[in-house]
Motif scaffolding. Structure first.
Motif, PDB file in Angstrom:
ATOM      1  N   THR A 107      10.513  -6.819  -0.311  1.00  0.00           N
ATOM      2  CA  THR A 107      11.921  -6.805  -0.717  1.00  0.00           C
ATOM      3  C   THR A 107      12.494  -5.395  -0.538  1.00  0.00           C
ATOM      4  OG1 THR A 107      11.401  -8.510  -2.335  1.00  0.00           O
ATOM      5  CG2 THR A 107      13.489  -7.379  -2.604  1.00  0.00           C
ATOM      6  N   TYR A 108      11.672  -4.394  -0.824  1.00  0.00           N
ATOM      7  CA  TYR A 108      12.065  -2.986  -0.685  1.00  0.00           C
ATOM      8  C   TYR A 108      13.343  -2.643  -1.430  1.00  0.00           C
ATOM      9  CZ  TYR A 108       8.520  -3.493   2.841  1.00  0.00           C
ATOM     10  OH  TYR A 108       7.344  -3.795   3.462  1.00  0.00           O
ATOM     11  N   HIS A 121      10.783   3.103  -2.860  1.00  0.00           N
ATOM     12  CA  HIS A 121      10.041   4.139  -3.591  1.00  0.00           C
ATOM     13  C   HIS A 121       8.796   4.566  -2.812  1.00  0.00           C
ATOM     14  CE1 HIS A 121       7.305   0.941  -4.831  1.00  0.00           C
ATOM     15  NE2 HIS A 121       8.314   0.247  -5.361  1.00  0.00           N
ATOM     16  N   HIS A 137       6.270   1.995  -1.564  1.00  0.00           N
ATOM     17  CA  HIS A 137       6.687   1.296  -0.344  1.00  0.00           C
ATOM     18  C   HIS A 137       6.364   2.147   0.885  1.00  0.00           C
ATOM     19  CE1 HIS A 137      10.002  -0.810  -2.897  1.00  0.00           C
ATOM     20  NE2 HIS A 137       8.950  -1.598  -2.804  1.00  0.00           N
ATOM     21  N   LYS A 187      13.240 -14.471  -7.449  1.00  0.00           N
ATOM     22  CA  LYS A 187      13.389 -13.022  -7.646  1.00  0.00           C
ATOM     23  C   LYS A 187      14.886 -12.730  -7.662  1.00  0.00           C
ATOM     24  CE  LYS A 187      10.994  -8.893  -6.033  1.00  0.00           C
ATOM     25  NZ  LYS A 187       9.903  -8.418  -5.191  1.00  0.00           N
ATOM     26  N   GLY A 240       0.425  -5.443   0.248  1.00  0.00           N
ATOM     27  CA  GLY A 240      -0.296  -4.753  -0.821  1.00  0.00           C
ATOM     28  C   GLY A 240      -1.269  -5.673  -1.542  1.00  0.00           C
ATOM     29  N   ASP A 296      -1.558  -6.483  -4.449  1.00  0.00           N
ATOM     30  CA  ASP A 296      -1.047  -7.383  -5.494  1.00  0.00           C
ATOM     31  C   ASP A 296      -0.980  -8.819  -4.962  1.00  0.00           C
ATOM     32  OD1 ASP A 296       0.843  -5.910  -3.919  1.00  0.00           O
ATOM     33  OD2 ASP A 296       2.517  -6.643  -5.117  1.00  0.00           O
ATOM     34  N   ARG A 298      -2.663  -1.236  -3.508  1.00  0.00           N
ATOM     35  CA  ARG A 298      -1.311  -0.943  -3.965  1.00  0.00           C
ATOM     36  C   ARG A 298      -1.298   0.438  -4.623  1.00  0.00           C
ATOM     37  NH1 ARG A 298       3.277  -4.053  -5.862  1.00  0.00           N
ATOM     38  NH2 ARG A 298       4.103  -3.054  -7.730  1.00  0.00           N
ATOM     39  N   THR A 299      -0.217   1.177  -4.416  1.00  0.00           N
ATOM     40  CA  THR A 299      -0.105   2.495  -5.060  1.00  0.00           C
ATOM     41  C   THR A 299       0.109   2.293  -6.555  1.00  0.00           C
ATOM     42  OG1 THR A 299       0.926   3.284  -3.044  1.00  0.00           O
ATOM     43  CG2 THR A 299       1.177   4.670  -5.015  1.00  0.00           C
ATOM     44  N   VAL A 301       3.905   2.780  -9.715  1.00  0.00           N
ATOM     45  CA  VAL A 301       5.316   2.708  -9.304  1.00  0.00           C
ATOM     46  C   VAL A 301       5.641   1.302  -8.783  1.00  0.00           C
ATOM     47  CG1 VAL A 301       4.770   3.655  -7.020  1.00  0.00           C
ATOM     48  CG2 VAL A 301       7.128   3.748  -7.846  1.00  0.00           C
ATOM     49  N   SER A 314       9.362  -1.457  -8.006  1.00  0.00           N
ATOM     50  CA  SER A 314      10.813  -1.644  -8.112  1.00  0.00           C
ATOM     51  C   SER A 314      11.173  -2.150  -9.505  1.00  0.00           C
ATOM     52  CB  SER A 314      11.295  -2.654  -7.076  1.00  0.00           C
ATOM     53  OG  SER A 314      10.935  -2.251  -5.793  1.00  0.00           O
ATOM     54  N   SER A 315      10.332  -3.051 -10.029  1.00  0.00           N
ATOM     55  CA  SER A 315      10.633  -3.615 -11.351  1.00  0.00           C
ATOM     56  C   SER A 315      10.673  -2.518 -12.402  1.00  0.00           C
ATOM     57  CB  SER A 315       9.575  -4.624 -11.788  1.00  0.00           C
ATOM     58  OG  SER A 315       9.380  -5.554 -10.787  1.00  0.00           O
ATOM     59  N   ARG A 333      13.796  -0.482 -12.057  1.00  0.00           N
ATOM     60  CA  ARG A 333      14.943  -1.220 -12.603  1.00  0.00           C
ATOM     61  C   ARG A 333      14.916  -1.180 -14.121  1.00  0.00           C
ATOM     62  NH1 ARG A 333      13.997  -5.047  -8.016  1.00  0.00           N
ATOM     63  NH2 ARG A 333      12.522  -6.138  -9.339  1.00  0.00           N
TER      64      ARG A 333
HETATM   65  N1  CTP Z   1       3.751  -1.957  -2.726  1.00  0.00           N
HETATM   66  C1  CTP Z   1       2.688  -1.029  -2.826  1.00  0.00           C
HETATM   67  N2  CTP Z   1       2.625  -0.206  -3.916  1.00  0.00           N
HETATM   68  C2  CTP Z   1       3.562  -0.270  -4.883  1.00  0.00           C
HETATM   69  C3  CTP Z   1       4.648  -1.193  -4.789  1.00  0.00           C
HETATM   70  C4  CTP Z   1       4.688  -2.015  -3.678  1.00  0.00           C
HETATM   71  O1  CTP Z   1       1.816  -0.966  -1.962  1.00  0.00           O
HETATM   72  N3  CTP Z   1       3.452   0.544  -5.929  1.00  0.00           N
HETATM   73  C5  CTP Z   1       3.782  -2.852  -1.570  1.00  0.00           C
HETATM   74  C6  CTP Z   1       3.711  -4.307  -1.952  1.00  0.00           C
HETATM   75  O2  CTP Z   1       2.373  -4.714  -2.145  1.00  0.00           O
HETATM   76  C7  CTP Z   1       4.334  -4.972  -0.746  1.00  0.00           C
HETATM   77  C8  CTP Z   1       5.381  -3.947  -0.299  1.00  0.00           C
HETATM   78  O3  CTP Z   1       5.028  -2.707  -0.931  1.00  0.00           O
HETATM   79  O4  CTP Z   1       3.373  -5.103   0.279  1.00  0.00           O
HETATM   80  C9  CTP Z   1       6.783  -4.365  -0.688  1.00  0.00           C
HETATM   81  O5  CTP Z   1       6.773  -4.650  -2.069  1.00  0.00           O
HETATM   82  P1  CTP Z   1       8.004  -5.127  -2.954  1.00  0.00           P
HETATM   83  O6  CTP Z   1       7.670  -6.414  -3.563  1.00  0.00           O
HETATM   84  O7  CTP Z   1       9.246  -4.988  -2.183  1.00  0.00           O
HETATM   85  O8  CTP Z   1       7.982  -3.935  -4.055  1.00  0.00           O
HETATM   86  P2  CTP Z   1       7.595  -3.897  -5.588  1.00  0.00           P
HETATM   87  O9  CTP Z   1       7.796  -2.479  -6.046  1.00  0.00           O
HETATM   88  O10 CTP Z   1       6.230  -4.480  -5.808  1.00  0.00           O
HETATM   89  O11 CTP Z   1       8.731  -4.791  -6.196  1.00  0.00           O
HETATM   90  P3  CTP Z   1       8.800  -5.658  -7.543  1.00  0.00           P
HETATM   91  O12 CTP Z   1       8.471  -4.683  -8.640  1.00  0.00           O
HETATM   92  O13 CTP Z   1      10.205  -6.191  -7.578  1.00  0.00           O
HETATM   93  O14 CTP Z   1       7.762  -6.745  -7.400  1.00  0.00           O
END
Ligand code: CTP
Length: 451
Positions: free
Chosen positions: A9-10, A14, A17, A46, A93, A95, A114-115, A118, A120-121, A124
């Protein structure tokens, strides 16, 4: 050349991403990034994404890591994309670990760690959710509270009511329940008003003066002068006053409007909307005033009329029947609306039952929305030759309340409360209420209003 694809979704791009994109690119020579479309995000639940698709695509582009950016619009598209672009590696990622194993049939699947720390949620959530107080007495507010649990941009923290009889569920769950509006206003950022329309003007004014944003059940008020004064006050205080008509925020309905504006059924000549519900609607308990048919259903039924044909009508007349049980209200009202080159009717009833359908007739075809059209996930576009007919389905969750809450939070954030319902349309609805009330002496029979 090794081609890699990844999706996301990006929202609020951050560090997590960017790290994912860098590592995805390092898996091969060419990186395709699929950014999810707003509709697709909404369909998969979402609904709190803050940035538009355009903004999200622009952020991904600005990283300079992607060789190609595509939009993900439908379930199953990943398989199509992998075949279409000759992709060697699909990655996301960790997750999503295991979730995309089915793609192994088409290419290699790699889950990247996954990092930590951090998302998006979280970003927000850090921006803070909107503290919302509810005002009213209908059991409907229990539903609003339940729906708000799906919207992390909004937290319902207070309830104000003169009568808690039907509100025990929500009362138990929130920090503050009071019968003093001023007391509730102190602790919230915004209010949702769901009292009788005759009370709205005063309540909205009090809320705006206290510096609170307002989401108000439709009709917002019953007089144009009141509406104009309240909109001026909201503007002066840089606050949002938004009308709560759930239908307007539903995907199927908003798609239908866009389709019509795009000329799909030609020039629209007639809009006919019916909304009825026997006695249950607005029967809000002993101490509370009952809503009439037009007060209760009119705004919803008028919405497609004004959004499709505009608000510059030339003539309007009412046929209305008094409710025997509640003589101060109408059991049924039919409104005929004339335009220079089009016509519309709405039929609303709380004491008369009819088919709750919406039909929009155009010079090339028509749109049929079956009952109950105001909470539909489905409509049909029909033409002279049946083989050209199209059926459209859109996922709808929770009666549209959650979409309305998300949009309210967006509107406060962006300062634009007119994305789904323009100010003109809200004002025209208020105007119909005013004309109707003026025409109700005597209450029975026809009363033609020349404009
Ligand atoms: N991603 C990652 N490390 C993070 C956050 C996201 O590697 N800390 C990866 C996700 O696994 C995915 C890509 O970035 O492959 C895009 O993730 P997205 O769902 O857009 O971001 P999220 O931050 O995970 O958003 P939300 O909190 O809304 O689920």
């Amino acid at each position: 050349m090794t081609k890699v694809i990844t999706y996301g979704t990006y929202d609020l791009l951050h560090y997590g991403h960017i790290r994912l994109l860098e590592r995805a690119k390092a898996l091969g020579d060419y990186l395709i990034v699929g950014v999810t479309a707003d509709d697709f995000d909404r369909q998969r639940g979402k609904i709190n994404v803050q940035q538009t698709l355009e903004e999200r695509v622009a952020s991904v582009k600005s990283t300079g890591i992607a060789d190609k950016i595509i939009i993900e619009e439908y379930e199953g598209q990943k398989i199509d994309d992998i075949k279409r672009y000759g992709v060697d590696i699909f990655t996301v990622g960790s997750d999503w670990e295991g979730y995309f194993d089915y793609l192994n049939e088409y290419c290699k699947v790699v889950y990247l760690p996954r990092t930590q720390g951090v998302s998006s949620s979280e970003i927000r959530a850090e921006e803070g959710s909107l503290k919302l107080g509810m005002l009213g007495y209908s059991s409907f507010l229990n539903k609003v509270y339940k729906e708000s649990q799906y919207v992390n941009a909004v937290d319902i923290t207070a309830l104000c009511s003169s009568d808690f009889t039907k509100l025990e569920d929500v009362r138990e769950n929130i920090p503050l329940a009071t019968n003093k509006f001023e007391e509730m206003l102190e602790g919230v950022d915004a209010v949702y008003i769901h009292s009788h329309p005759s009370l709205h003007a005063e309540e909205i004014r009090t809320a705006l003066q206290a510096g609170k944003n307002v989401l108000c059940e439709s009709p917002v008020v019953l007089k144009k002068t009141q509406y104009d004064a309240l909109m001026d006050l909201a503007a002066e205080k840089s606050l949002v006053l938004m009308e709560a008509i759930r239908t307007a925020y539903m995907l199927a309905y908003s798609r239908l409007i866009l389709m019509i504006k795009g000329g799909k059924i030609g020039k629209v000549v007639s809009v006919d909307a019916t909304c009825t519900s026997l006695r249950t609607y607005g029967n809000f308990g002993e101490k509370s005033r009952k809503w009439g048919s037009l007060e209760g259903w009119g705004p919803t039924a008028l919405l497609p009329v004004f959004q499709i044909l505009g608000t510059q009508y030339t003539e309007m007349d009412f046929f209305s029947l008094v409710d025997e049980e509640y003589p101060e209200t109408d059991a049924f009202t039919k409104v005929n609306i004339r335009y220079p080159e089009a016509t519309a009717t709405i039929k609303v009833g709380t004491g008369v039952k009819s088919e709750g359908e919406l039909i929009i007739s155009g010079t090339k075809g028509y749109i049929y929305v079956p009952a109950p059209w105001w909470k539909t996930d489905y409509f049909e576009v029909r033409f002279e030759h049946a083989e050209e007919n199209k059926r459209q389905f859109y996922k709808l969750e929770g009666d549209g309340i959650r979409y309305e809450l998300v949009e309210f939070a967006h509107a406060i954030h962006s300062g634009n409360a007119e994305f789904y319902i323009s100010r003109n349309v809200t004002r025209a609805i208020v105007d119909v209420m005013e004309r109707f009330n003026a025409s109700q002496e005597p209450r029975r029979g026809e009363d033609k209003l020349a404009l």
